[in-house]
Write a protein that holds these residues in place. Structure first.
Motif, short mmCIF file in Angstrom:
data_model
loop_
_atom_site.label_atom_id
_atom_site.label_comp_id
_atom_site.label_asym_id
_atom_site.label_seq_id
_atom_site.Cartn_x
_atom_site.Cartn_y
_atom_site.Cartn_z
N SER A 1 0.91 -1.12 -0.07
CA SER A 1 0.01 0.03 0.01
C SER A 1 1.02 1.31 -0.02
O SER A 1 2.07 0.95 0.11
CB SER A 1 -0.82 -0.04 1.16
OG SER A 1 -1.70 1.00 1.25
N GLN A 2 0.32 2.38 -0.23
CA GLN A 2 1.04 3.55 -0.19
C GLN A 2 0.39 4.65 0.75
O GLN A 2 -0.90 4.51 0.86
CB GLN A 2 0.93 4.26 -1.60
CG GLN A 2 1.84 3.91 -2.59
CD GLN A 2 3.47 3.81 -2.15
OE1 GLN A 2 3.93 4.74 -1.63
NE2 GLN A 2 4.02 2.84 -2.88
N PRO A 3 1.19 5.30 1.44
CA PRO A 3 2.34 5.46 1.70
C PRO A 3 3.18 4.25 2.39
O PRO A 3 4.50 4.29 2.58
CB PRO A 3 2.63 6.80 2.40
CG PRO A 3 1.52 6.87 3.30
CD PRO A 3 0.48 6.24 2.54
N THR A 4 2.05 3.32 3.03
CA THR A 4 2.85 2.40 4.11
C THR A 4 2.36 0.99 3.79
O THR A 4 1.35 0.69 3.30
CB THR A 4 2.08 2.51 5.68
OG1 THR A 4 2.55 4.04 5.81
CG2 THR A 4 2.72 1.74 6.50
N LEU B 1 15.82 -5.04 2.30
CA LEU B 1 14.97 -4.97 3.55
C LEU B 1 13.67 -3.86 2.99
O LEU B 1 13.93 -3.07 2.15
CB LEU B 1 15.54 -4.19 4.64
CG LEU B 1 16.58 -4.84 5.45
CD1 LEU B 1 17.38 -4.29 6.51
CD2 LEU B 1 15.92 -6.31 5.67
N THR B 2 12.64 -4.16 3.52
CA THR B 2 11.48 -3.21 3.10
C THR B 2 11.08 -2.64 4.69
O THR B 2 10.83 -3.62 5.45
CB THR B 2 10.41 -3.95 2.41
OG1 THR B 2 10.98 -4.31 1.29
CG2 THR B 2 9.31 -2.91 2.18
N ASN B 3 10.46 -1.44 4.75
CA ASN B 3 9.90 -1.01 5.99
C ASN B 3 8.47 -1.42 5.86
O ASN B 3 7.56 -1.04 4.91
CB ASN B 3 9.90 0.30 6.10
CG ASN B 3 11.35 0.82 6.48
OD1 ASN B 3 12.09 -0.16 7.08
ND2 ASN B 3 11.90 1.96 6.72
N TYR B 4 7.89 -2.17 7.06
CA TYR B 4 6.52 -2.22 7.14
C TYR B 4 6.03 -1.86 8.33
O TYR B 4 6.61 -1.87 9.52
CB TYR B 4 6.24 -3.77 7.04
CG TYR B 4 6.63 -4.63 5.56
CD1 TYR B 4 5.65 -4.70 4.68
CD2 TYR B 4 7.91 -5.37 5.57
CE1 TYR B 4 6.09 -5.25 3.65
CE2 TYR B 4 8.16 -6.08 4.60
CZ TYR B 4 7.31 -5.92 3.37
OH TYR B 4 7.59 -6.60 2.24
#
Ligand code: LLP
Length: 447
Positions: A315-318, A359-362
């Motif tokens: 999703s955007q932004p998160t 890595l991705t921020n979730y």
């Protein structure tokens, strides 16, 4: 391999690294136990108890485990077998303590709102120490001891009004907190108790808060209490017992670096020894009895909570990791903004440690229908985690399973104890059917 917490490590398995607690594969465990569930290491608990005893006992400081941190009967049995006493705050906890093998005389009964029924049950059971929190409670306890003609030993819990650097919801010894009595209330309570044939006040107690990382507030509080005790001694009230409570902090922020191939570095933090030495140095000529009530520091790092990813919601932004665990299973993030490190059970990588993993921020969330059901924000996790993957929250041995509830009609998670290569179910999940059972007779007439 990074060593994540005592007894927790990744081991190579097929094309992956998978997480093991002692000699039990968490992945295999999850094929037998529905997620989310808690899982504890017996060896880690024994280690903590040994460390605690090695620090306090040579200084003649008695340890009463504050069982509110984790009151699972199987864990309590281990603590009792190791010879510790126990600190309770309800008759439910007293029943657990006695059933786990603690002797009544090794029980300390704390709590600001002990009811007359609870005090009676504890007096009749022979509980060793009552920590009184008001003159009103003292009056009730005296009348119970008169009625049953039973001797009891009590301490008065004072509020030393010290500043403790911890989350505001878990300070207990600051001005205005509901716990303990003001210093000037102690003398009148001692005078009242003097007329009692059965109740004897032997000393003072304090508990200044939880998750405390320095010795300074203990030293402050002890210094204040020592002055009070000297004054009271001079007035003919010999107080020979001091109960200093718990509160010794642990490092939840000790995130294992799943992205680094170095041994997980533990930031310097205080050990039991530091607290024991500080206490001893603050009371150089004390001849009486001293005790402490650690909870979190014995239990936090022994366990993990295992959960499965239901969705990776782009999703955007998160973007979100939606887990099958929720705030009802693990309330600490919602209540205290606590962060429990989250790590994958399987690393989809043949390399020893995915130092090159993207890595991705979730935001890590649960399924409950409110926004407080968020475990952490902007958490870097391997980009290849996917629905169906198992994840572990670390340091969930204290104040986690005990605080779970069934909000959103969710079952209560199971608890498992690992002992070398064996795993034992030490609390079955409480199912929706079982929860509904208590509501089936709602038409019962109460008159
Ligand atoms: N003694 C008394 C009288 C207490 O009230 C407590 C904890 C302890 C000892 C043990 O403190 P510890 O060593 O565990 O810090 N649910 C919160 C923590 C609440 C602590 C309540 N009292 C949390 O999850 O952070």
């Amino acid at each position: 391999m990074p060593k994540l917490t005592p007894h927790l490590r990744y081991l190579a398995h097929a094309q992956q690294q998978t997480l093991w607690l002692e000699n039990v594969s968490i992945q295999q465990l999850a094929s037998q136990v529905a997620t989310p569930f808690y899982c504890y290491s017996k060896a880690a608990l024994l280690n903590n108890i040994q460390d605690c005893k090695a620090a306090f006992e040579p200084n003649k400081i008695h340890i009463h485990y504050a069982m509110k941190a984790n009151s699972n009967l199987s864990l309590l049995r281990i603590v009792a077998e190791q010879g510790l006493g126990v600190d309770i705050v309800s008759i439910g906890e007293m029943r657990r303590a006695l059933s786990a093998g603690f002797r009544a005389q090794d029980i300390v009964f704390s709590g600001v709102g002990k009811t007359s029924a609870e005090l009676t049950a504890a007096v009749l059971a022979g509980v060793g120490q009552f920590n009184l929190e008001s003159k009103e409670e003292l009056a009730v306890l005296i009348s119970i001891t008169d009625k049953y003609q039973q001797q009891v030993s009590a301490l008065i819990r004072v509020n030393p009004e010290v500043i403790v650097d911890t989350h505001k919801n878990i300070t207990t010894g600051a001005k205005g907190n509901k716990f303990g009595v003001n210093f000037n209330a102690v003398l009148p309570m001692l005078e009242t108790a003097q007329h009692s044939a059965f109740l004897k006040i032997n000393g003072l107690a304090m508990h200044i808060g939880s998750q405390i990382h320095t010795t300074a507030p203990y030293l402050d509080a002890i210094a204040k209490i020592k002055i009070l005790i000297d004054k009271l001694n001079a007035r003919g009230y010999p107080l020979t017992q001091l109960d200093l409570g718990g509160g010794f902090g642990v490092h939840y922020q000790n995130h294992p670096q799943v992205t680094s191939n170095t041994e997980c570095s533990v930031p310097p933090h205080l050990a039991f020894n530091d607290f024991a030495n500080a206490i001893t140095s603050a009371l150089p000529d004390w001849q009486g009895r001293i005790s402490v009530e650690p909870g979190r520091s014995l239990m936090a790092n022994i366990g993990v909570m295992v959960s499965e990813i239901t969705y990776v919601k782009e999703s955007q932004p998160t973007s979100f990791i939606v887990l099958d665990a929720a705030m009802n299973d693990l309330m600490r993030p919602a209540l205290y903004q606590a962060t429990h490190a989250l790590i994958p059970v399987q690393l989809h990588s043949q390399t020893e440690v995915p130092s090159t993993t993207q890595l991705t921020n979730y935001d890590v969330v649960g399924p409950i229908c409110e926004s407080t059901d968020t475990f952490s924000k902007s958490t870097p996790l391997p980009s290849n985690v996917t629905a169906g993957d198992l994840m572990c929250f670390l340091y969930t041995g204290a104040y986690c399973a005990v605080m779970s509830n069934s909000y959103n009609s969710r079952p209560i998670a199971a608890e498992v104890l690992v002992d070398d290569a064996q795993a034992h179910m030490i609390r079955q999940a409480i199912s929706q059917d079982e929860l509904m059972e208590f509501e089936r007779h709602s038409a019962l007439n109460l008159r």
